[in-house]
Design an enzyme around this catalytic site. Structure first.
Site, short mmCIF file in Angstrom:
data_model
loop_
_atom_site.label_atom_id
_atom_site.label_comp_id
_atom_site.label_asym_id
_atom_site.label_seq_id
_atom_site.Cartn_x
_atom_site.Cartn_y
_atom_site.Cartn_z
N ASP A 1 12.59 7.52 -8.58
CA ASP A 1 12.19 7.10 -7.23
C ASP A 1 12.88 5.80 -6.83
OD1 ASP A 1 10.86 7.48 -4.86
OD2 ASP A 1 8.95 6.66 -5.54
N LYS B 1 -1.88 -3.93 -9.60
CA LYS B 1 -1.65 -2.59 -9.04
C LYS B 1 -2.87 -1.72 -9.30
CE LYS B 1 1.60 1.30 -9.04
NZ LYS B 1 2.99 1.70 -9.21
N VAL C 1 -1.43 -2.67 -4.01
CA VAL C 1 -1.04 -3.79 -4.87
C VAL C 1 -1.49 -5.10 -4.22
CG1 VAL C 1 0.91 -4.95 -5.98
CG2 VAL C 1 0.94 -2.47 -5.73
N GLU D 1 0.87 -1.16 0.00
CA GLU D 1 0.00 0.00 0.00
C GLU D 1 0.90 1.21 0.00
OE1 GLU D 1 -4.21 1.12 2.04
OE2 GLU D 1 -2.56 0.63 3.38
N GLY D 2 0.86 1.98 -1.07
CA GLY D 2 1.75 3.13 -1.18
C GLY D 2 0.96 4.42 -1.24
N THR D 3 1.65 5.47 -1.67
CA THR D 3 1.03 6.78 -1.78
C THR D 3 0.10 6.83 -2.98
OG1 THR D 3 3.39 7.30 -1.66
CG2 THR D 3 1.86 9.08 -1.16
N PHE D 4 0.40 6.02 -3.99
CA PHE D 4 -0.33 6.16 -5.24
C PHE D 4 -1.14 4.93 -5.61
CE2 PHE D 4 3.65 8.63 -5.59
CZ PHE D 4 3.10 9.89 -5.61
P1 ADP Z 1 3.43 2.65 -5.38
O1 ADP Z 1 3.43 3.57 -6.54
O2 ADP Z 1 2.17 2.70 -4.60
O3 ADP Z 1 4.66 2.78 -4.52
P2 ADP Z 1 4.63 0.16 -6.38
O4 ADP Z 1 4.58 -0.15 -7.83
O5 ADP Z 1 5.93 0.62 -5.82
O6 ADP Z 1 3.44 1.16 -6.01
O7 ADP Z 1 4.17 -1.15 -5.57
C1 ADP Z 1 4.01 -1.09 -4.17
C2 ADP Z 1 4.50 -2.38 -3.53
O8 ADP Z 1 3.77 -3.50 -4.06
C3 ADP Z 1 5.96 -2.71 -3.81
O9 ADP Z 1 6.84 -2.07 -2.90
C4 ADP Z 1 5.98 -4.23 -3.66
O10 ADP Z 1 6.06 -4.61 -2.30
C5 ADP Z 1 4.62 -4.63 -4.20
N1 ADP Z 1 4.75 -4.98 -5.64
C6 ADP Z 1 4.66 -4.14 -6.70
N2 ADP Z 1 4.83 -4.80 -7.87
C7 ADP Z 1 5.05 -6.09 -7.55
C8 ADP Z 1 5.33 -7.29 -8.31
N3 ADP Z 1 5.37 -7.28 -9.66
N4 ADP Z 1 5.50 -8.45 -7.64
C9 ADP Z 1 5.43 -8.48 -6.31
N5 ADP Z 1 5.19 -7.41 -5.54
C10 ADP Z 1 4.99 -6.21 -6.13
MG MG Z 2 6.64 2.32 -4.84
#
Ligand code: ADP
Ligand code: MG
Length: 397
Positions: free
Chosen positions: A182, A95, A37, A31-34
């Site tokens: 980032d 995502k 997943v 769970e991020g800012t944007f």
């Molecule tokens: P945000 O923009 O919200 O930061 P991310 O693309 O960085 O989104 O994804 C958030 C988190 O989800 C990641 O830090 C990771 O833990 C998990 N995640 C994202 N993509 C994958 C993937 N392809 N496989 C497994 N985990 C993933």
């Molecule tokens: Mg991220």
């Protein structure tokens, strides 16, 4: 909390028609800012053969073979081969991008991911769906561990392999003139068991030169000096100029605090792929010093103070001038010449800075770190050069 996750998963499944026939949601993984997943099983994987595969040798993701929707006869064939081998589930990461993100930002992320397909060590986009304002991106699921769980236990060869994997991803992204913007541990998914990693999250990424105005850092030193003179000696007034006629500086500062390169903090208007190299350097410094987060600033001014404390006032002033900024400080903790990375690492790993010495392979790592955290972006090592550095060569099998 758990109830809310289940409720959100329910909502996502109801948002897209036929979702339940395609995917089985398993759990929330991020769970991020944007975005949020989820891990899910791709239920149609076998019949459509639509998943990407990672070649362990070349670390390249290969796209699925181009096949049309299974016809009657091939469906029978698929059925036969399926019954012969035991079906292994294929997992995907779904995502769900928050609906509050701007449409142009979402488009940018999906477009760049599409451009980067087939890039080494970059997690590819399988597909994406939109229903009204809700967009989801489907990526192959990549097994990984939480950075906090393994970074303290890494040996120097482990670190070299980790960094080589990260720089392989950076080299392929940068060769397409894309800045990730980032780079940080949560955006580089790493599996210590298999020693493989993939770069994710192109939400802030941009094309080099896309949002640029000339910055004095790209001038040769003589030209830069002539442009700066009025700023230093002109007006002859001390302090903040009352009627400042210089245009206000607007620069992209997107990224994560603690990982921003000095040129981002100094609002350089002509940022390059080198900003990612600095951030990768911060990851290396974190691992070598066993401190996470290494930098812990709340804002850009604090971030400048942290960097100035390490590099010293003199080098920080030179770095500021490079982008047309004057830097004055009376903060007592900022010394004239700062500290060496060697000293910082010895101290932070409870060794004696006077008596102890870094091991030979650690010295190589520090040499590489100095090349990544070079304040002047034009002198900072590029990802491609980095792969030839002796330290990253330790990470070759
Ligand atoms: P945000 O923009 O919200 O930061 P991310 O693309 O960085 O989104 O994804 C958030 C988190 O989800 C990641 O830090 C990771 O833990 C998990 N995640 C994202 N993509 C994958 C993937 N392809 N496989 C497994 N985990 C993933
Ligand atoms: Mg991220």
């Amino acid at each position: 909390e758990d109830d809310r996750v289940i409720e959100d998963m329910e909502k996502l499944q109801n948002c897209f028609a036929g979702f339940r026939q395609k995917y089985r949601l398993i759990k929330r993984i991020g769970e991020g800012t944007f975005s949020t997943v989820y891990k899910a099983e791709d239920l149609l994987y076998d019949s459509y053969d639509n998943s990407w595969d990672l070649d362990r040798e070349t670390e390249k993701w290969t796209p699925p073979p181009l096949k049309s929707f299974p016809s009657q006869s091939s469906a029978t064939l698929d059925y036969q081969s399926q019954s012969q081998r035991r079906r292994r589930p294929k997992y995907v990461a779904i995502k769900k991008i928050y609906v509050t993100s701007s449409p142009s930002r979402i488009l940018n992320e999906l477009e760049l991911l599409h451009d980067l397909r087939g890039c080494q060590s970059v997690c590819p986009l399988i597909t994406a769906f939109r229903w009204t304002d809700q967009v989801v991106a489907i990526l192959p699921y990549f097994r990984h561990s939480d950075f906090r769980e393994y970074f303290r236990n890494m040996t120097v060869p482990d670190i070299a392999i980790y960094m080589r994997s990260l720089f392989t991803a950076l080299a392929s992204v940068h060769s397409r003139n894309i800045l990730h913007r980032d780079i940080k541990p949560t955006n580089f998914l790493y599996d210590p068991a298999s020693r493989r990693g993939v770069l994710v999250d192109f939400g802030l990424a941009e094309r080099e030169g896309y949002d640029c105005k000339p910055c004095v850092c790209h001038d040769d030193p003589a030209t830069r000096k002539s442009k700066l003179r009025p700023l230093i000696n002109g007006e002859a007034k001390k302090g903040y100029p009352r009627e400042d006629t210089r245009p206000s500086r607007r620069a992209n500062r997107a990224g994560t605090r603690g990982f921003r390169a000095p040129e981002v903090l100094f609002k350089c208007t002509e940022q390059t792929t080198k900003i990612d190299i600095w951030s990768a350097g911060v990851i290396l410094l974190t691992i070598l010093s066993r401190r996470f987060p290494f930098f812990n600033s709340a804002d850009d001014v604090e971030a400048m103070i942290e960097i100035a404390t390490i590099f010293g006032r003199r080098r920080m002033q030179v770095a500021a001038l490079l982008h047309g900024c004057m830097l004055e400080t009376t903060i007592p903790t900022i010394g004239t010449s700062g500290f060496s990375f060697e000293g910082i690492i010895l101290w932070s790993t409870s060794r004696n800075e006077q008596k102890d010495q870094l091991a030979d392979d650690e010295k190589l790592a520090v040499d590489f770190l100095n090349r990544c955290m070079e304040m002047d972006p034009s002198r900072r090592i590029s990802a491609e050069e980095a792969l030839e550095h002796e330290f990253l060569r330790l990470g070759l099998d």
